[in-house]
Design an enzyme around this catalytic site. Structure first.
Site, PDB file in Angstrom:
ATOM      1  N   LYS A 285       2.915   0.309   6.192  1.00 18.52           N
ATOM      2  CA  LYS A 285       2.489   0.020   5.093  1.00 18.52           C
ATOM      3  C   LYS A 285       3.474   0.469   3.958  1.00 18.52           C
ATOM      4  O   LYS A 285       3.341   0.958   2.837  1.00 18.52           O
ATOM      5  CB  LYS A 285       1.232   0.849   4.713  1.00 18.52           C
ATOM      6  CG  LYS A 285      -0.038   0.718   5.636  1.00 18.52           C
ATOM      7  CD  LYS A 285      -0.436  -0.712   5.396  1.00 18.52           C
ATOM      8  CE  LYS A 285      -1.935  -1.065   6.402  1.00 18.52           C
ATOM      9  NZ  LYS A 285      -2.094  -2.418   6.207  1.00 18.52           N
ATOM     10  N   ARG A 286       4.788   0.480   4.302  1.00 18.70           N
ATOM     11  CA  ARG A 286       5.899   0.632   3.775  1.00 18.70           C
ATOM     12  C   ARG A 286       5.853   2.007   3.152  1.00 18.70           C
ATOM     13  O   ARG A 286       6.374   2.437   2.072  1.00 18.70           O
ATOM     14  CB  ARG A 286       6.214  -0.434   2.593  1.00 18.70           C
ATOM     15  CG  ARG A 286       6.256  -1.752   3.153  1.00 18.70           C
ATOM     16  CD  ARG A 286       7.528  -2.038   4.060  1.00 18.70           C
ATOM     17  NE  ARG A 286       7.184  -3.220   4.604  1.00 18.70           N
ATOM     18  CZ  ARG A 286       6.782  -4.029   5.833  1.00 18.70           C
ATOM     19  NH1 ARG A 286       6.226  -3.064   6.630  1.00 18.70           N
ATOM     20  NH2 ARG A 286       6.933  -5.213   6.065  1.00 18.70           N
TER      21      ARG A 286
ATOM     22  N   LEU B  89      -1.788   0.896  -3.237  1.00 19.10           N
ATOM     23  CA  LEU B  89      -2.506  -0.268  -4.157  1.00 19.10           C
ATOM     24  C   LEU B  89      -3.744  -0.610  -3.482  1.00 19.10           C
ATOM     25  O   LEU B  89      -4.723  -0.898  -4.369  1.00 19.10           O
ATOM     26  CB  LEU B  89      -1.490  -1.308  -4.609  1.00 19.10           C
ATOM     27  CG  LEU B  89      -0.279  -0.881  -5.282  1.00 19.10           C
ATOM     28  CD1 LEU B  89       0.781  -2.155  -5.410  1.00 19.10           C
ATOM     29  CD2 LEU B  89      -0.569  -0.305  -6.693  1.00 19.10           C
TER      30      LEU B  89
ATOM     31  N   GLY C 290       5.581   5.329  -7.386  1.00 21.81           N
ATOM     32  CA  GLY C 290       5.419   6.525  -6.725  1.00 21.81           C
ATOM     33  C   GLY C 290       6.182   7.210  -5.712  1.00 21.81           C
ATOM     34  O   GLY C 290       6.690   8.210  -5.623  1.00 21.81           O
TER      35      GLY C 290
ATOM     36  N   GLU D  43       9.041   8.597  -7.830  1.00 25.82           N
ATOM     37  CA  GLU D  43       8.339  10.001  -8.273  1.00 25.82           C
ATOM     38  C   GLU D  43       8.535  10.904  -7.116  1.00 25.82           C
ATOM     39  O   GLU D  43       8.810  12.105  -7.571  1.00 25.82           O
ATOM     40  CB  GLU D  43       6.996   9.934  -8.717  1.00 25.82           C
ATOM     41  CG  GLU D  43       6.819   8.836  -9.961  1.00 25.82           C
ATOM     42  CD  GLU D  43       5.229   8.712 -10.338  1.00 25.82           C
ATOM     43  OE1 GLU D  43       4.513   8.248  -9.555  1.00 25.82           O
ATOM     44  OE2 GLU D  43       5.158   8.943 -11.891  1.00 25.82           O
TER      45      GLU D  43
ATOM     46  N   GLU E  63       5.095  -0.338 -12.111  1.00 30.12           N
ATOM     47  CA  GLU E  63       3.881  -0.193 -12.689  1.00 30.12           C
ATOM     48  C   GLU E  63       3.433  -1.222 -14.104  1.00 30.12           C
ATOM     49  O   GLU E  63       2.553  -1.804 -14.084  1.00 30.12           O
ATOM     50  CB  GLU E  63       3.697   1.392 -13.211  1.00 30.12           C
ATOM     51  CG  GLU E  63       3.614   2.410 -12.112  1.00 30.12           C
ATOM     52  CD  GLU E  63       4.849   2.738 -11.600  1.00 30.12           C
ATOM     53  OE1 GLU E  63       6.090   2.266 -11.789  1.00 30.12           O
ATOM     54  OE2 GLU E  63       4.911   4.052 -11.069  1.00 30.12           O
TER      55      GLU E  63
ATOM     56  N   ARG F 282       2.226  -4.297 -12.867  1.00 29.37           N
ATOM     57  CA  ARG F 282       0.975  -4.109 -12.341  1.00 29.37           C
ATOM     58  C   ARG F 282      -0.138  -3.856 -12.783  1.00 29.37           C
ATOM     59  O   ARG F 282      -1.498  -3.693 -12.363  1.00 29.37           O
ATOM     60  CB  ARG F 282       1.225  -3.047 -11.021  1.00 29.37           C
ATOM     61  CG  ARG F 282       2.212  -3.424  -9.778  1.00 29.37           C
ATOM     62  CD  ARG F 282       1.777  -3.936  -8.403  1.00 29.37           C
ATOM     63  NE  ARG F 282       2.588  -3.808  -7.635  1.00 29.37           N
ATOM     64  CZ  ARG F 282       3.068  -5.075  -7.040  1.00 29.37           C
ATOM     65  NH1 ARG F 282       2.403  -6.147  -7.231  1.00 29.37           N
ATOM     66  NH2 ARG F 282       4.240  -5.155  -6.183  1.00 29.37           N
TER      67      ARG F 282
HETATM   68  C1  1HE Z   1       1.126  -1.682   0.744  1.00 28.60           C
HETATM   69  C2  1HE Z   1       2.028  -1.276  -0.452  1.00 28.60           C
HETATM   70  C3  1HE Z   1       1.576  -0.440  -1.368  1.00 28.60           C
HETATM   71  C4  1HE Z   1       3.405  -2.423   0.883  1.00 28.60           C
HETATM   72  N1  1HE Z   1       0.323   0.073  -1.171  1.00 28.60           N
HETATM   73  N2  1HE Z   1      -0.197  -1.107   0.587  1.00 28.60           N
HETATM   74  N3  1HE Z   1       4.326  -0.129  -5.826  1.00 28.60           N
HETATM   75  C5  1HE Z   1       4.521  -1.362  -5.818  1.00 28.60           C
HETATM   76  O1  1HE Z   1       4.052  -2.301  -6.504  1.00 28.60           O
HETATM   77  C6  1HE Z   1       5.163  -2.114  -4.534  1.00 28.60           C
HETATM   78  C7  1HE Z   1       4.673  -2.624  -3.472  1.00 28.60           C
HETATM   79  N4  1HE Z   1       5.106  -3.122  -2.519  1.00 28.60           N
HETATM   80  C8  1HE Z   1       6.172  -4.191  -2.196  1.00 28.60           C
HETATM   81  O2  1HE Z   1       6.740  -4.723  -3.261  1.00 28.60           O
HETATM   82  C9  1HE Z   1       6.299  -4.896  -0.940  1.00 28.60           C
HETATM   83  O3  1HE Z   1       5.452  -4.246  -0.025  1.00 28.60           O
HETATM   84  C10 1HE Z   1       7.730  -4.060  -0.512  1.00 28.60           C
HETATM   85  C11 1HE Z   1       9.100  -4.766  -1.351  1.00 28.60           C
HETATM   86  C12 1HE Z   1       7.748  -2.423  -0.746  1.00 28.60           C
HETATM   87  C13 1HE Z   1       8.104  -4.434   1.069  1.00 28.60           C
HETATM   88  O4  1HE Z   1       7.891  -5.778   0.990  1.00 28.60           O
HETATM   89  P1  1HE Z   1       7.708  -6.384   2.520  1.00 28.60           P
HETATM   90  O5  1HE Z   1       7.903  -7.819   2.347  1.00 28.60           O
HETATM   91  O6  1HE Z   1       8.597  -5.558   3.548  1.00 28.60           O
HETATM   92  O7  1HE Z   1       6.304  -5.900   2.927  1.00 28.60           O
HETATM   93  P2  1HE Z   1       4.665  -6.511   2.531  1.00 28.60           P
HETATM   94  O8  1HE Z   1       4.580  -7.661   3.428  1.00 28.60           O
HETATM   95  O9  1HE Z   1       4.618  -6.346   1.006  1.00 28.60           O
HETATM   96  O10 1HE Z   1       3.913  -5.339   2.814  1.00 28.60           O
HETATM   97  C14 1HE Z   1       3.779  -4.922   4.430  1.00 28.60           C
HETATM   98  C15 1HE Z   1       2.331  -4.115   4.436  1.00 28.60           C
HETATM   99  O11 1HE Z   1       2.682  -2.841   3.629  1.00 28.60           O
HETATM  100  C16 1HE Z   1       1.201  -5.087   3.792  1.00 28.60           C
HETATM  101  O12 1HE Z   1       0.244  -4.654   4.343  1.00 28.60           O
HETATM  102  P3  1HE Z   1      -0.528  -5.493   5.746  1.00 28.60           P
HETATM  103  O13 1HE Z   1      -1.831  -4.880   6.099  1.00 28.60           O
HETATM  104  O14 1HE Z   1      -1.032  -6.630   4.874  1.00 28.60           O
HETATM  105  O15 1HE Z   1       0.491  -5.781   6.422  1.00 28.60           O
HETATM  106  C17 1HE Z   1       1.125  -4.478   2.367  1.00 28.60           C
HETATM  107  O16 1HE Z   1      -0.108  -4.586   1.897  1.00 28.60           O
HETATM  108  C18 1HE Z   1       1.337  -2.984   2.647  1.00 28.60           C
HETATM  109  N5  1HE Z   1       1.935  -2.273   1.579  1.00 28.60           N
HETATM  110  N6  1HE Z   1       3.455  -1.833  -0.249  1.00 28.60           N
HETATM  111  C19 1HE Z   1      -0.484  -0.398  -0.111  1.00 28.60           C
HETATM  112  N7  1HE Z   1       2.075   0.097  -2.601  1.00 28.60           N
HETATM  113  C20 1HE Z   1       0.480   8.178  -9.266  1.00 28.60           C
HETATM  114  S1  1HE Z   1       0.654   6.278 -10.145  1.00 28.60           S
HETATM  115  C21 1HE Z   1       2.057   5.551  -9.100  1.00 28.60           C
HETATM  116  C22 1HE Z   1       2.095   4.032  -9.351  1.00 28.60           C
HETATM  117  C23 1HE Z   1       2.740   3.333  -8.408  1.00 28.60           C
HETATM  118  O17 1HE Z   1       3.280   3.778  -7.443  1.00 28.60           O
HETATM  119  S2  1HE Z   1       2.756   1.795  -8.697  1.00 28.60           S
HETATM  120  C24 1HE Z   1       4.023   1.211  -7.929  1.00 28.60           C
HETATM  121  C25 1HE Z   1       3.315   0.320  -6.407  1.00 28.60           C
END
Ligand code: 1HE
Length: 267
Positions: free
Chosen positions: A31-32, A73, A118, A121, A141, A144
């Site tokens: 889940k990265r 997310l 996060g 953070e 963020e 999103r």
């Molecule tokens: C996740 C998450 C996540 C991956 N929550 N499950 N953060 C973001 O907006 C970044 C979101 N993630 C990404 O943009 C990409 O996943 C990555 C660039 C980090 C990696 O990409 P990749 O191609 O290696 O992986 P993927 O295919 O996108 O994800 C692999 C799996 O990880 C997949 O799950 P699966 O069950 O379908 O295999 C994704 O759903 C899971 N995954 N990132 C949940 N973030 C206190 S407020 C803070 C506010 C924030 O942090 S907002 C920023 C959120």
């Protein structure tokens, strides 16, 4: 007294070596290393315990190719939280990250891949950040439909200034490599960020624990104070730290000529 051996961890690996250097590994690579509520709970327990169980320095890393993709997310979407629910989630994050920043144990983050939202953070609650060529920082963020809730408005703005942080959030701008070091997101760039983080941790662990406690707690506290109060607090901390018996040995070594001289290395 909380003990490391008593911790029950499912989302994080924790090991401590013979030098008292702890390795904290976010362990949801599939889940990265997205930060779900359970991971934050475990961070609170870990950083409540490490300073009180003899740990001299800590390396923070993520399993797999990415440090952390930030807020889980999928969990956030499924939970369909109310404003009050999410406020409490954020307060929990702050509890974890404050325990890190103010806990008194040097934390060195070994970063690679995504250090976003996060994840940034979390990394910014460490005392030193080391990146490799794959690491990149972002605050997605804005794109999103979200806002930072884990302290970025304080710690990331502190590292890079509010204007750069606003740009990152408005435009999705990413920082990596030397530029990330130049703007202040990272302290070091290395071929192998984990090896470099251990090198730094070993160096930190040579300092006296009380001195490290002051460095990794008092400086942050003093930033929150007025200059007048900070100068008073600094005097009190220095009174305690600079008279500790173990420091006398180091002072005597300097007097006798065996203590290190502070000079740049040649070359
Ligand atoms: C996740 C998450 C996540 C991956 N929550 N499950 N953060 C973001 O907006 C970044 C979101 N993630 C990404 O943009 C990409 O996943 C990555 C660039 C980090 C990696 O990409 P990749 O191609 O290696 O992986 P993927 O295919 O996108 O994800 C692999 C799996 O990880 C997949 O799950 P699966 O069950 O379908 O295999 C994704 O759903 C899971 N995954 N990132 C949940 N973030 C206190 S407020 C803070 C506010 C924030 O942090 S907002 C920023 C959120």
């Amino acid at each position: 007294m909380p003990r490391i051996a008593d911790l029950k961890l499912d989302n994080i690996l924790l090991e401590v070596d013979d030098l008292g250097i702890a390795t904290v590994t976010l362990n949801r690579p599939a889940k990265r290393n997205a930060l779900n509520e359970a991971t934050i709970d475990e961070l609170i327990e870990i950083f409540r315990t490490l300073p009180r169980d003899g740990v001299r320095a800590c390396v923070l890393r993520g399993a797999g190719d990415h440090f952390s993709a930030g807020l889980d997310l999928v969990e956030h979407h499924a939970a369909d939280r109310s404003p009050a629910d999410f406020m409490h989630v954020c307060l929990h994050w702050h509890e974890a990250f404050n325990k890190m920043e103010y806990g008194g144990v040097p934390i060195i983050a070994a970063l690679k891949g995504a250090v976003v939202g996060g994840g940034l953070e979390l990394a910014s609650a460490a005392h030193i950040r080391v990146i490799d060529h794959s690491a990149y920082f972002g605050l997605p963020e804005g794109q999103r439909g979200l806002f930072t809730g884990g302290g970025a408005t304080i710690r990331v703005a502190d590292l890079i200034g509010k204007s750069r942080m606003i740009d990152m959030m408005l435009t999705g701008r990413l920082y990596k490599g030397e530029e990330a070091v130049t703007v202040g997101l990272a302290n070091y760039m290395a071929e192998d960020s984990l090896a470099k983080a251990y090198e730094i941790a070993r160096r930190c662990a040579e300092n006296l624990p009380l001195t490290n406690f002051a460095i990794c707690s008092a400086i942050s506290h003093m930033q929150n104070m007025s200059p007048l109060d900070a100068s008073y607090a600094e005097s009190v901390v220095a009174g305690v730290v600079n008279t500790q018996p173990a420091a006398r040995e180091r002072l005597a070594a300097f007097r006798d000529g065996s203590g290190p001289r502070i000079k740049p290395t040649q070359g």
